[in-house]
Design an enzyme around this catalytic site. Sequence first.
Site, PDB file in Angstrom:
ATOM      1  N   LYS A   1       0.843  -1.199   0.000  1.00 28.23           N
ATOM      2  CA  LYS A   1       0.000   0.000   0.000  1.00 28.23           C
ATOM      3  C   LYS A   1       0.880   1.251   0.000  1.00 28.23           C
ATOM      4  O   LYS A   1       1.924   1.290   0.657  1.00 28.23           O
ATOM      5  CB  LYS A   1      -0.916  -0.019   1.233  1.00 28.23           C
ATOM      6  CG  LYS A   1      -1.930   1.119   1.286  1.00 28.23           C
ATOM      7  CD  LYS A   1      -2.826   0.985   2.522  1.00 28.23           C
ATOM      8  CE  LYS A   1      -3.834   2.132   2.598  1.00 28.23           C
ATOM      9  NZ  LYS A   1      -4.738   1.987   3.764  1.00 28.23           N
TER      10      LYS A   1
ATOM     11  N   SER B   1     -10.390   0.146   7.310  1.00 29.59           N
ATOM     12  CA  SER B   1      -9.828   0.258   5.959  1.00 29.59           C
ATOM     13  C   SER B   1      -9.128  -0.990   5.439  1.00 29.59           C
ATOM     14  O   SER B   1      -8.669  -0.999   4.297  1.00 29.59           O
ATOM     15  CB  SER B   1      -8.851   1.443   5.901  1.00 29.59           C
ATOM     16  OG  SER B   1      -9.553   2.651   5.970  1.00 29.59           O
TER      17      SER B   1
ATOM     18  N   SER C   1      -9.750   2.597   3.002  1.00 24.18           N
ATOM     19  CA  SER C   1      -8.802   3.270   2.129  1.00 24.18           C
ATOM     20  C   SER C   1      -7.901   2.306   1.348  1.00 24.18           C
ATOM     21  O   SER C   1      -7.256   2.702   0.367  1.00 24.18           O
ATOM     22  CB  SER C   1      -7.910   4.193   2.964  1.00 24.18           C
ATOM     23  OG  SER C   1      -7.122   3.453   3.889  1.00 24.18           O
TER      24      SER C   1
END
Length: 494
Positions: free
Chosen positions: A78, A182, A158
């Site tokens: 990420k 998330s 997210s």
Amino acid sequence: MADLNKLGLAEARDALRAGDVTSVELTEACLGAIEGAGALNAFVHDTPEIARDQAAAADTRIKAGDAPAMCGLPIGIKDLFCTKGVPSQAGSRILEGFLPEYESTVSGNLLGAGAVMLGKLNMDEFAMGSSNETSVYGNAVNPWRRGNDTAELTPGGSSGGSASAVAADLCLAATGTDTGGSIRQPAAFTGITGIKPTYGRCSRWGIVAFASSLDQAGPMTKSVRDAAIMLEAMCGHDPKDSTSADLPVPNFEAMLTGDIKGKKIGIPKEYRMDGMPAEIETLWSEGTAMLRDAGAEIVDISLPHTKYALPAYYVIAPAEASSNLARYDGVRYGHRATLDQGDGITEMYEKTRAEGFGAEVQRRVMIGTYVLSAGFYDAYYNRARKVRTLIKKDFEDVFAQGIDAILTPATPSAAFGLGEAWDDPVQMYLNDVFTVTVNMAGLPGISVPAGTDANGLPLGLQLIGRPWEEGDLLNTAYALEARAGFVAKPQKWW
């Protein structure tokens, strides 16, 4: 072996050790899949040469008999994790051009265990969002679709790029972070597994901060076994992070027996929300029956302060964000606005932050600054902290009564269309209604795919565990996964 990118971590690890496949072959299969999946916008900084070098080094380690569990396995990282010499923007324009001179502890742990980094993954800007629509890179797209409908769906947020990449078999697994859901919400939206460990289990050092008392890294994988393998590699005490727990890391995979006979599973009445879709209620009931069938005892429980969790979260998280994001000012690194003659430092701050931060980040910074300001600190921030303590005590009381895990829905719906909730921030925030309590209390939580809705979209169930007992939680999830038998995959359209 065909379709190597479709393997999970456990299958690929065993194939590598048996000599049936090489890390270079696995990596090339994933790089090929990434190249053909531009429509998903999951990978935003590709690192193919780094991946090939790491794969070759992993093959050498494996031949020498030095093969940790993650050795040779291609994963995505990420964009919130700082990776040495590789762009790390946290999905924001304000960090454009930032190349860290250091590696985050979690990504360093994974690379040290021989994992192969394929690239950086899309995400909501500074992890602020539930749909991956606030990213400077543009929307990440869910590989799933509603039947024959061609409308693009959100992969959640997210960690939307991570979820999309794993679900579409662009990588074997990915890192995510979870501040209010998330990891778990995008995992549920894309039919994969995602676990948020206990706060402090994974180091936060080198992960761009959103809300420091809530953020926690975790793995996003194709199965519970894969989550156990990757979580063990990510965890460990880190003296560079004062909130990192100095506790031994168990062999989580060895704890996956599937035996949950006699375990007490709590069903909280407060999670039965008004207007909850019948599909979610049905799935929850079916999940309860599966765990009962596995030998668990089902107990109705109460978490009375649940209804205050979301408003308290959306005071605490923006407050911490406004403090954390104060460092992005155009002085030391990242984006700096072009200044007019006569502009001073105040104008530089204002212009840089106005240009660098997107609308959602600006909204949360403004909220956070407001609730921390003189005259409002006690009315909002201190009150929210007191509510957080009560939420934590609710869980402590339930676990003190002998409850081993709590079963709830993961999300209030299946994946929705990109753009559908964008103009209503409150509606967007409600996506976290089942997940924020876990972050507020610092507990471990896992989302397991357990069924589909009428349009064939995946739905997830959430299990919440006792603090530091991720092994036990993973084993309960393993039993649920076995009985749910979720094997659906998105039909390739990209």
